[in-house]
Design an enzyme around this catalytic site. Structure first.
Site, PDB file in Angstrom:
ATOM      1  N   ASP A   7       0.775  -1.126   0.063  1.00  0.00           N
ATOM      2  CA  ASP A   7       0.243  -0.025   0.090  1.00  0.00           C
ATOM      3  C   ASP A   7       0.767   1.281  -0.121  1.00  0.00           C
ATOM      4  OD1 ASP A   7      -1.920  -1.989   0.557  1.00  0.00           O
ATOM      5  OD2 ASP A   7      -2.701  -1.252   2.341  1.00  0.00           O
ATOM      6  N   LYS A  33      -7.405  -4.925  -2.767  1.00  0.00           N
ATOM      7  CA  LYS A  33      -8.015  -5.468  -1.732  1.00  0.00           C
ATOM      8  C   LYS A  33      -8.870  -4.387  -0.929  1.00  0.00           C
ATOM      9  CE  LYS A  33      -4.074  -4.231   1.316  1.00  0.00           C
ATOM     10  NZ  LYS A  33      -4.716  -3.146   1.838  1.00  0.00           N
ATOM     11  N   HIS A  73     -10.281   7.034   2.401  1.00  0.00           N
ATOM     12  CA  HIS A  73      -9.129   6.873   1.737  1.00  0.00           C
ATOM     13  C   HIS A  73      -9.157   5.956   0.842  1.00  0.00           C
ATOM     14  CE1 HIS A  73      -9.190   3.718   4.876  1.00  0.00           C
ATOM     15  NE2 HIS A  73      -8.335   3.261   3.831  1.00  0.00           N
ATOM     16  N   HIS A 131     -10.789   0.781  -2.375  1.00  0.00           N
ATOM     17  CA  HIS A 131     -12.186   0.782  -1.461  1.00  0.00           C
ATOM     18  C   HIS A 131     -13.350   1.194  -2.332  1.00  0.00           C
ATOM     19  CE1 HIS A 131     -10.203  -0.438   2.199  1.00  0.00           C
ATOM     20  NE2 HIS A 131      -9.648   0.592   2.275  1.00  0.00           N
ATOM     21  N   ASP A 133      -5.004  -0.628  -1.298  1.00  0.00           N
ATOM     22  CA  ASP A 133      -6.301  -0.469  -0.819  1.00  0.00           C
ATOM     23  C   ASP A 133      -6.976   0.196  -1.886  1.00  0.00           C
ATOM     24  OD1 ASP A 133      -6.628  -1.087   1.942  1.00  0.00           O
ATOM     25  OD2 ASP A 133      -6.606   0.912   2.608  1.00  0.00           O
ATOM     26  N   CYS A 167      -1.565  -2.839   7.772  1.00  0.00           N
ATOM     27  CA  CYS A 167      -1.554  -3.693   6.574  1.00  0.00           C
ATOM     28  C   CYS A 167      -0.258  -4.586   6.647  1.00  0.00           C
ATOM     29  CB  CYS A 167      -1.963  -2.833   5.107  1.00  0.00           C
ATOM     30  SG  CYS A 167      -3.637  -2.555   5.200  1.00  0.00           S
TER      31      CYS A 167
END
Ligand code: VGL
Length: 192
Positions: free
Chosen positions: A14, A95, A71, A58, A56, A137
């Site tokens: 990340d 993810k 974020h 999202h 990440d 993470c």
């Protein structure tokens, strides 16, 4: 020519804009992981190791944002890798794409062919891990990798912590070490 060594992998966790200074969930000195990560990935390219990045990724709405500022929303600038990161030849695992989970662990991720990190790492014995953030993470990545019985090396100079509570990062490092992670840094790996 040296044979490529597919028993070793590097996983950069990340290293995204939102976790760097100025980002939505900025980690102190988060941008300072980029240079060591670039060095390790460059070394890994020369050695023929497997190269992986997680991100990440999202949706706009997720239970994860009940705990955290919004974020790394898919497609936004904040979700992009830091502009100085050289991503050449690196397979990206996304993810946290469901609205029901935190998506801390890169082992939950899939690449653009929907391949799991586990499948990508088939045949790998040791993994070098760096990135953001130490206490979330990176911790999840290292502990999951140890569960899968990889030999796991944590690159100390290539990680930074959120440190919601002072010492969270330090505690996470100790927890990873107790679990079996080998604590090292890029100098030791690169021999300089
Ligand atoms: C992370 C906090 C919230 C991380 C992700 O990448 O370590 N930390 N979401």
């Amino acid at each position: 020519m040296k044979m490529p060594n597919k028993e070793t992998a590097v996983l950069g966790v990340d290293p995204q804009n939102d976790f760097c200074p100025g980002g939505a969930l900025a980690v102190r000195e988060g941008d300072q992981v980029i240079e060591p990560l670039n060095k390790v990935f460059e070394h890994a390219r020369r050695q023929g190791w497997k190269l992986a990045l997680s991100r990440d990724w999202h949706p706009e709405e997720t239970v994860h944002f009940d705990k955290w500022p919004i974020h790394c929303v898919q497609g936004t600038t904040g979700a992009k890798f830091h502009p100085d990161l050289n991503t050449d030849g690196i397979t990206v695992f996304s993810k946290g794409m469901e609205d029901i989970d935190d998506g801390y662990s890169p082992f939950e991720g899939i690449d653009d062919g929907e391949r799991k990190l586990d499948d990508f790492l088939d045949g790998v014995k040791r993994i070098y891990v760096g990135g953001l953030a130490t206490d979330y993470c990176v911790r999840a990545a290292v502990l999951d990798a140890i569960k899968r019985e990889y030999e796991v090396y944590l690159l100390l100079d290539a990680v930074r912590a959120v440190d919601l509570e002072e010492q969270d990062g330090q505690k996470a490092i100790e927890e990873m070490e107790r679990a079996g992670a080998i604590i090292t840094d890029t100098k030791e790996l690169l021999g300089n």
